[in-house]
Design an enzyme around this catalytic site. Structure first.
Site, PDB file in Angstrom:
ATOM      1  N   SER A 122      40.711  54.716  46.443  1.00 12.18           N
ATOM      2  CA  SER A 122      40.797  54.018  45.313  1.00 12.18           C
ATOM      3  C   SER A 122      41.781  54.741  44.541  1.00 12.18           C
ATOM      4  O   SER A 122      42.732  54.268  43.773  1.00 12.18           O
ATOM      5  CB  SER A 122      39.424  53.873  44.602  1.00 12.18           C
ATOM      6  OG  SER A 122      39.542  53.768  43.152  1.00 12.18           O
ATOM      7  N   ASP A 169      41.999  47.093  43.696  1.00 11.36           N
ATOM      8  CA  ASP A 169      41.349  48.389  43.203  1.00 11.36           C
ATOM      9  C   ASP A 169      40.527  48.067  42.078  1.00 11.36           C
ATOM     10  O   ASP A 169      39.334  48.806  41.869  1.00 11.36           O
ATOM     11  CB  ASP A 169      41.928  49.678  43.335  1.00 11.36           C
ATOM     12  CG  ASP A 169      41.001  50.734  42.424  1.00 11.36           C
ATOM     13  OD1 ASP A 169      40.315  51.375  43.424  1.00 11.36           O
ATOM     14  OD2 ASP A 169      41.630  51.237  41.328  1.00 11.36           O
ATOM     15  N   LYS A 217      46.285  53.901  43.549  1.00  7.64           N
ATOM     16  CA  LYS A 217      47.085  54.042  42.304  1.00  7.64           C
ATOM     17  C   LYS A 217      48.001  55.161  41.938  1.00  7.64           C
ATOM     18  O   LYS A 217      49.052  54.754  41.548  1.00  7.64           O
ATOM     19  CB  LYS A 217      45.867  54.205  41.093  1.00  7.64           C
ATOM     20  CG  LYS A 217      44.991  52.967  41.064  1.00  7.64           C
ATOM     21  CD  LYS A 217      43.779  53.319  39.906  1.00  7.64           C
ATOM     22  CE  LYS A 217      42.757  53.950  40.774  1.00  7.64           C
ATOM     23  NZ  LYS A 217      41.336  53.911  40.274  1.00  7.64           N
ATOM     24  N   ARG A 261      32.028  48.499  42.315  1.00  9.49           N
ATOM     25  CA  ARG A 261      31.452  49.766  42.870  1.00  9.49           C
ATOM     26  C   ARG A 261      30.384  50.445  41.818  1.00  9.49           C
ATOM     27  O   ARG A 261      29.268  51.049  42.124  1.00  9.49           O
ATOM     28  CB  ARG A 261      32.325  50.654  43.250  1.00  9.49           C
ATOM     29  CG  ARG A 261      33.047  50.386  44.643  1.00  9.49           C
ATOM     30  CD  ARG A 261      34.333  51.444  45.113  1.00  9.49           C
ATOM     31  NE  ARG A 261      33.892  52.557  44.992  1.00  9.49           N
ATOM     32  CZ  ARG A 261      35.033  53.443  44.814  1.00  9.49           C
ATOM     33  NH1 ARG A 261      36.119  53.276  44.394  1.00  9.49           N
ATOM     34  NH2 ARG A 261      34.324  54.673  44.847  1.00  9.49           N
ATOM     35  N   HIS A 283      46.174  64.492  39.168  1.00  6.76           N
ATOM     36  CA  HIS A 283      45.078  63.495  38.886  1.00  6.76           C
ATOM     37  C   HIS A 283      43.655  64.579  39.036  1.00  6.76           C
ATOM     38  O   HIS A 283      43.750  65.134  39.945  1.00  6.76           O
ATOM     39  CB  HIS A 283      44.855  62.738  40.169  1.00  6.76           C
ATOM     40  CG  HIS A 283      43.687  61.957  39.942  1.00  6.76           C
ATOM     41  ND1 HIS A 283      43.599  60.538  39.121  1.00  6.76           N
ATOM     42  CD2 HIS A 283      42.472  62.043  40.480  1.00  6.76           C
ATOM     43  CE1 HIS A 283      42.590  60.024  39.025  1.00  6.76           C
ATOM     44  NE2 HIS A 283      41.544  60.890  39.807  1.00  6.76           N
TER      45      HIS A 283
HETATM   46  N1  URA Z   1      38.174  57.295  40.152  1.00 10.15           N
HETATM   47  C1  URA Z   1      38.825  56.160  40.586  1.00 10.15           C
HETATM   48  O1  URA Z   1      39.881  55.717  40.297  1.00 10.15           O
HETATM   49  N2  URA Z   1      38.296  55.557  41.851  1.00 10.15           N
HETATM   50  C2  URA Z   1      37.178  56.199  42.317  1.00 10.15           C
HETATM   51  O2  URA Z   1      36.554  55.666  43.039  1.00 10.15           O
HETATM   52  C3  URA Z   1      36.635  57.454  41.810  1.00 10.15           C
HETATM   53  C4  URA Z   1      37.040  57.756  40.701  1.00 10.15           C
END
Ligand code: URA
Length: 444
Positions: free
Chosen positions: A183, A161, A187, A168, A82
């Site tokens: 967050s 999320d 995932k 957000r 990621h």
């Molecule tokens: N990417 C995400 O999936 N969540 C965040 O809070 C910031 C970047």
């Protein structure tokens, strides 16, 4: 009523307990808590902070708000990467097939571009026919068959999320380390991984520019991974200039394919190999980082990595001919070479100015619902530290029309600084963070 009490408590510096986070995330995911209450709570979390127990509880609550991939039927180790995102960052396009070609399953769930940073899904969708919306069952079958699926966050994955992240974005509460960590990890943990490598960007083009904040984020995410039996390693990489030369969806796919054929720019290859080596070692597919690197070079050299990308493209409905002939990709109607206005050193190439110009030229998104033009962008050959003569080509602008070329030219003027002295750029990979702590990254 529950939400109001929790907002009040958080506002006054108190803590929300794990059971309360679970109830809240589930109520929010199912539409029983309105956005205005969730916005107030997120702002209270942003301002008051969250301790480790709360961060873990929120991660768990968002993870539990939806489904997960079940890859227990796959005998191979499963590893993903990621990145916190940047400009020109096409590493995922190279890494996923490269690592899958070496016998490790890569269930890669990626995002779309938002703001100045690009998104892997938009890049992939520039390949004619490529489908990123697979069901969890389709993704599982594909991973079983060819070792990799490149998909978007489906509505079933961490739905709490999904809603909270857009909220957000609209309420200026993104830049909170516990909120970011929970967050992303909610995932990633839904991918049923045996390991995760984090590419945490720092520098002027990163969404957390300062090193100390990036290291704090690394530590929180690695701890969350450990608590869920998913070992993580983080590398801190440079985003004070674009990565590689191509910036823009189709242009980046073309560069990623070149990289899979052994013709990638050196900075892209260094970051790709550094992250890929960590993935292979985490997966147990290589005994150490040097060995892992040699295996990756071999896979690229023999054409296995590029072949694997071809298989993935075909499996997801895309035109696999793109690997042999990049002209299959959408082409910009207009292009123009941008040259140096004076002689000197390239002092900086500001990624944010480049990324914002791509959005303005139609190649990115300022709102989630915007449609992107895959063909527009830049190929920037000038690197910080290069000496250039007046009139020397530094970049090419690719645009939909002459107005787009004008935007691109203007942006490059603001992005590329030429000076009498070179400024040292950030090291491409500067730190390695594991559950044992932070170390300086050794480069060869
Ligand atoms: N990417 C995400 O999936 N969540 C965040 O809070 C910031 C970047």
């Amino acid at each position: 009523m529950l939400a109001r009490r929790l907002i009040e408590r958080k506002r006054d510096g108190g803590r929300i307990e794990p059971g309360e986070w679970r109830a809240l995330a589930s109520a929010y995911a199912t539409g029983h808590v309105p956005d205005y209450q969730m916005s107030a709570l997120l702002m209270a979390c942003f301002l008051r902070g969250m301790d480790r127990i709360e961060t873990a509880a929120l991660t768990e609550a968002m993870l539990m708000s939806g489904d997960r991939l079940d890859l227990s039927g796959i005998a191979k180790p499963r590893v993903d990467k990621h990145s916190t995102g940047g400009v020109g960052d096409k590493v995922s396009l190279v890494l996923a097939p490269l690592i899958a070609s070496l016998g490790v399953a890569v269930p890669m769930m990626s995002g779309r571009s938002l703001g100045h940073t690009g998104g892997t899904l938009d890049k992939l969708e520039s390949i004619p026919g490529f489908r990123t919306k697979l069901t969890l069952a389709e993704a599982t079958e594909q991973i079983q068959r060819i070792g990799c699926a490149l998909i978007g966050q489906s509505p079933e994955i961490a739905p709490a999320d999904r809603r909270m992240y857009s909220l957000r974005d609209a309420t200026a509460t993104v830049e909170s380390i516990p909120l970011i960590a929970s967050s992303i990890m909610s995932k990633k943990l839904a991918e049923d991984l045996s390991g995760l490598v984090l590419d945490l960007k720092r520098g002027s083009g990163a969404f957390l520019p300062e090193l100390d904040r990036v290291l704090e984020l690394a530590e929180v995410m690695i701890k969350l991974g450990k608590d869920h039996g998913c070992p993580c390693v983080a590398l801190v990489t440079a985003m004070d200039r674009p990565l590689g030369r191509a910036c823009g969806n189709a242009l980046e796919v073309e560069e990623a394919i070149a990289a899979l054929k052994g013709e990638g720019p050196p900075d892209l290859m260094s970051v790709t190999y550094a992250l890929g080596a960590e993935m292979l070692v985490l997966a147990g597919a290589a005994p150490d980082l040097d060995h892992a690197r040699r295996e990756m070079e071999k896979s690229i050299g023999t054409g296995r990595a590029a072949e694997c990308f071809q298989k993935i493209i075909e499996a997801q409905g895309g035109n696999p001919g793109v690997v042999d002939d990049p002209a299959v990709l959408p082409q910009a109607a207009e292009c123009e070479i941008f040259t140096a206005r004076r002689r000197g050193f390239i002092a900086r190439v500001e990624p944010k100015a480049v990324g914002r110009a791509i959005v303005e030229m139609g190649g990115g998104r300022s709102r989630v619902e915007d449609v992107v033009d895959p063909a527009v962008g830049f190929v920037i050959t000038a690197r910080p530290g290069d000496w250039v003569e007046e009139g020397e080509p530094l970049a090419t602008v690719f645009a939909h029309d002459r107005a787009g070329v004008g935007i691109g030219r203007q942006a490059l003027r603001a992005a590329i600084f030429i000076a009498d002295e070179a400024e040292p750029p950030l090291p491409l990979v500067s730190h390695r963070v594991t559950i044992s702590g932070v170390e300086l990254y050794e480069t060869d």
